[in-house]
Design a protein around this motif. Sequence first.
Motif, PDB file in Angstrom:
ATOM      1  N   THR A  38      -3.606  28.332 -81.608  1.00  0.00           N
ATOM      2  CA  THR A  38      -2.687  28.772 -82.587  1.00  0.00           C
ATOM      3  C   THR A  38      -1.957  27.520 -83.360  1.00  0.00           C
ATOM      4  OG1 THR A  38      -2.502  30.868 -81.546  1.00  0.00           O
ATOM      5  CG2 THR A  38      -0.913  30.394 -83.296  1.00  0.00           C
ATOM      6  N   PHE A  39      -1.359  26.606 -82.731  1.00  0.00           N
ATOM      7  CA  PHE A  39      -0.725  25.549 -83.000  1.00  0.00           C
ATOM      8  C   PHE A  39      -1.404  24.347 -83.113  1.00  0.00           C
ATOM      9  CE2 PHE A  39       2.149  28.729 -81.549  1.00  0.00           C
ATOM     10  CZ  PHE A  39       3.342  28.533 -82.443  1.00  0.00           C
ATOM     11  N   PRO A  40      -1.089  23.340 -84.044  1.00  0.00           N
ATOM     12  CA  PRO A  40      -1.538  21.902 -83.939  1.00  0.00           C
ATOM     13  C   PRO A  40      -1.264  21.209 -82.545  1.00  0.00           C
ATOM     14  CG  PRO A  40       0.044  22.303 -85.831  1.00  0.00           C
ATOM     15  CD  PRO A  40       0.192  23.519 -84.843  1.00  0.00           C
ATOM     16  N   ASN A  41      -2.319  20.261 -82.378  1.00  0.00           N
ATOM     17  CA  ASN A  41      -2.203  19.746 -81.111  1.00  0.00           C
ATOM     18  C   ASN A  41      -1.186  18.898 -80.846  1.00  0.00           C
ATOM     19  OD1 ASN A  41      -4.771  20.495 -80.262  1.00  0.00           O
ATOM     20  ND2 ASN A  41      -5.838  18.752 -81.003  1.00  0.00           N
ATOM     21  N   SER A  42      -0.444  18.528 -81.694  1.00  0.00           N
ATOM     22  CA  SER A  42       0.840  17.606 -81.603  1.00  0.00           C
ATOM     23  C   SER A  42       1.906  18.578 -81.301  1.00  0.00           C
ATOM     24  CB  SER A  42       0.950  17.078 -82.656  1.00  0.00           C
ATOM     25  OG  SER A  42       1.290  17.722 -84.084  1.00  0.00           O
ATOM     26  N   HIS A  43       2.034  20.055 -81.524  1.00  0.00           N
ATOM     27  CA  HIS A  43       2.922  20.927 -81.182  1.00  0.00           C
ATOM     28  C   HIS A  43       2.657  21.686 -80.040  1.00  0.00           C
ATOM     29  CE1 HIS A  43       3.897  20.761 -85.721  1.00  0.00           C
ATOM     30  NE2 HIS A  43       4.328  19.508 -85.119  1.00  0.00           N
ATOM     31  N   ALA A  47       5.724  23.888 -78.220  1.00  0.00           N
ATOM     32  CA  ALA A  47       5.630  25.394 -78.292  1.00  0.00           C
ATOM     33  C   ALA A  47       5.794  25.900 -77.013  1.00  0.00           C
ATOM     34  CB  ALA A  47       4.464  25.704 -79.044  1.00  0.00           C
ATOM     35  N   LEU A  48       5.068  25.263 -75.876  1.00  0.00           N
ATOM     36  CA  LEU A  48       5.161  25.928 -74.705  1.00  0.00           C
ATOM     37  C   LEU A  48       6.502  25.742 -73.926  1.00  0.00           C
ATOM     38  CD1 LEU A  48       1.508  24.857 -73.496  1.00  0.00           C
ATOM     39  CD2 LEU A  48       2.516  27.065 -73.600  1.00  0.00           C
ATOM     40  N   ASP A  49       7.219  24.612 -74.319  1.00  0.00           N
ATOM     41  CA  ASP A  49       8.627  24.326 -73.955  1.00  0.00           C
ATOM     42  C   ASP A  49       9.550  25.325 -74.468  1.00  0.00           C
ATOM     43  OD1 ASP A  49       7.809  22.111 -72.405  1.00  0.00           O
ATOM     44  OD2 ASP A  49       8.600  20.749 -74.182  1.00  0.00           O
ATOM     45  N   LEU A  50       9.292  25.663 -75.513  1.00  0.00           N
ATOM     46  CA  LEU A  50      10.150  26.561 -76.256  1.00  0.00           C
ATOM     47  C   LEU A  50      10.050  28.112 -75.778  1.00  0.00           C
ATOM     48  CD1 LEU A  50      12.176  27.475 -78.529  1.00  0.00           C
ATOM     49  CD2 LEU A  50      10.522  27.908 -80.075  1.00  0.00           C
ATOM     50  N   LEU A  51       8.677  28.407 -75.726  1.00  0.00           N
ATOM     51  CA  LEU A  51       8.488  29.697 -74.742  1.00  0.00           C
ATOM     52  C   LEU A  51       8.922  29.709 -73.365  1.00  0.00           C
ATOM     53  CD1 LEU A  51       4.979  30.391 -76.037  1.00  0.00           C
ATOM     54  CD2 LEU A  51       6.961  31.497 -76.843  1.00  0.00           C
ATOM     55  N   HIS A  52       8.962  28.573 -72.593  1.00  0.00           N
ATOM     56  CA  HIS A  52       9.714  28.726 -71.458  1.00  0.00           C
ATOM     57  C   HIS A  52      11.362  28.840 -71.614  1.00  0.00           C
ATOM     58  CE1 HIS A  52      10.512  27.204 -67.291  1.00  0.00           C
ATOM     59  NE2 HIS A  52      11.644  26.550 -67.690  1.00  0.00           N
ATOM     60  N   LEU A  79       2.350  36.127 -83.854  1.00  0.00           N
ATOM     61  CA  LEU A  79       1.694  36.436 -84.957  1.00  0.00           C
ATOM     62  C   LEU A  79       2.901  35.981 -86.164  1.00  0.00           C
ATOM     63  CD1 LEU A  79      -0.167  38.279 -86.541  1.00  0.00           C
ATOM     64  CD2 LEU A  79       1.554  40.131 -86.350  1.00  0.00           C
ATOM     65  N   LEU A  80       4.048  36.286 -85.990  1.00  0.00           N
ATOM     66  CA  LEU A  80       5.045  35.916 -87.200  1.00  0.00           C
ATOM     67  C   LEU A  80       5.065  34.217 -87.333  1.00  0.00           C
ATOM     68  CD1 LEU A  80       7.813  38.749 -86.461  1.00  0.00           C
ATOM     69  CD2 LEU A  80       6.133  38.363 -88.430  1.00  0.00           C
ATOM     70  N   ALA A  81       5.166  33.697 -86.058  1.00  0.00           N
ATOM     71  CA  ALA A  81       5.195  31.991 -86.129  1.00  0.00           C
ATOM     72  C   ALA A  81       4.029  31.544 -87.045  1.00  0.00           C
ATOM     73  CB  ALA A  81       5.380  31.695 -84.819  1.00  0.00           C
ATOM     74  N   ASP A  82       2.914  32.255 -86.607  1.00  0.00           N
ATOM     75  CA  ASP A  82       1.527  31.919 -87.519  1.00  0.00           C
ATOM     76  C   ASP A  82       1.244  30.504 -87.375  1.00  0.00           C
ATOM     77  OD1 ASP A  82      -0.623  32.138 -89.105  1.00  0.00           O
ATOM     78  OD2 ASP A  82       0.523  31.882 -91.071  1.00  0.00           O
ATOM     79  N   GLY A  83       1.577  29.857 -86.276  1.00  0.00           N
ATOM     80  CA  GLY A  83       1.188  28.388 -85.781  1.00  0.00           C
ATOM     81  C   GLY A  83       2.206  27.445 -86.146  1.00  0.00           C
ATOM     82  N   GLY A  84       3.281  27.778 -86.936  1.00  0.00           N
ATOM     83  CA  GLY A  84       4.347  26.897 -87.217  1.00  0.00           C
ATOM     84  C   GLY A  84       5.275  26.824 -86.309  1.00  0.00           C
ATOM     85  N   LEU A  85       5.830  25.588 -85.787  1.00  0.00           N
ATOM     86  CA  LEU A  85       6.920  25.167 -84.874  1.00  0.00           C
ATOM     87  C   LEU A  85       8.300  25.688 -85.337  1.00  0.00           C
ATOM     88  CD1 LEU A  85       7.155  24.373 -81.991  1.00  0.00           C
ATOM     89  CD2 LEU A  85       7.247  22.006 -82.866  1.00  0.00           C
ATOM     90  N   VAL A  86       8.582  25.347 -86.521  1.00  0.00           N
ATOM     91  CA  VAL A  86       9.812  25.855 -87.086  1.00  0.00           C
ATOM     92  C   VAL A  86      10.056  27.503 -86.937  1.00  0.00           C
ATOM     93  CG1 VAL A  86      11.277  26.108 -89.127  1.00  0.00           C
ATOM     94  CG2 VAL A  86      10.187  23.742 -88.440  1.00  0.00           C
ATOM     95  N   ALA A  87       8.975  28.065 -87.391  1.00  0.00           N
ATOM     96  CA  ALA A  87       8.889  29.672 -87.223  1.00  0.00           C
ATOM     97  C   ALA A  87       8.808  30.104 -85.976  1.00  0.00           C
ATOM     98  CB  ALA A  87       7.638  29.964 -88.003  1.00  0.00           C
ATOM     99  N   LEU A  88       8.206  29.289 -85.082  1.00  0.00           N
ATOM    100  CA  LEU A  88       8.371  29.723 -83.782  1.00  0.00           C
ATOM    101  C   LEU A  88       9.849  29.670 -83.052  1.00  0.00           C
ATOM    102  CD1 LEU A  88       6.889  30.644 -81.164  1.00  0.00           C
ATOM    103  CD2 LEU A  88       6.632  28.269 -80.428  1.00  0.00           C
ATOM    104  N   ILE A  89      10.340  28.798 -83.549  1.00  0.00           N
ATOM    105  CA  ILE A  89      11.932  28.806 -83.077  1.00  0.00           C
ATOM    106  C   ILE A  89      12.531  29.906 -83.647  1.00  0.00           C
ATOM    107  CG2 ILE A  89      13.880  27.390 -83.215  1.00  0.00           C
ATOM    108  CD1 ILE A  89      12.017  24.814 -83.381  1.00  0.00           C
ATOM    109  N   ARG A  90      12.613  30.010 -84.683  1.00  0.00           N
ATOM    110  CA  ARG A  90      13.591  31.028 -85.368  1.00  0.00           C
ATOM    111  C   ARG A  90      13.009  32.519 -85.028  1.00  0.00           C
ATOM    112  NH1 ARG A  90      13.991  28.224 -91.483  1.00  0.00           N
ATOM    113  NH2 ARG A  90      15.381  26.667 -90.727  1.00  0.00           N
ATOM    114  N   VAL A  91      11.548  32.739 -84.963  1.00  0.00           N
ATOM    115  CA  VAL A  91      11.197  34.065 -84.446  1.00  0.00           C
ATOM    116  C   VAL A  91      11.604  34.151 -83.096  1.00  0.00           C
ATOM    117  CG1 VAL A  91       9.373  35.645 -84.324  1.00  0.00           C
ATOM    118  CG2 VAL A  91       9.492  34.114 -86.344  1.00  0.00           C
TER     119      VAL A  91
END
Length: 119
Positions: A38-43, A47-52, A79-91
């Motif tokens: 779902t996310f770019p390799n560099s993220h 993303a896993l840290d944020l989910l933790h 789904l709502l983050a749609d592969g975006g790290l900033v969106a993942l943080i907010r959602v």
Amino acid sequence: MLPLDTVEPAWHPEEWETEMALGSDQRRKERRQRIKATFPNSHVEAALDLLHLTDMAWHDCYGPKDLAVPDRVLEDILLLADGGLVALIRVAREAVIDFRDVRLAADALRSEPETTSAG
């Protein structure tokens, strides 16, 4: 003094019978493929840290039985983050505050008709 067999225990063992809890390392391993897809390799690691962190916040807000974000809420978040790290943080933050808002937004997105470009 009452005989021991007439005293009710302060806790009831059946209240503690739950499924085997997964540790944070195991959750991270299980989520890795989905995040990589779902996310770019560099993220991926971020993303896993944020989910933790989201799991820890979820446990603080909804624990003690909820050790991690429920699968359905995680699906809504991703789904709502749609592969975006900033969106993942907010959602993820919004899901911990009130997951119902995230559920409504995810359900609305799921119910949108798929558009195909004919061209």
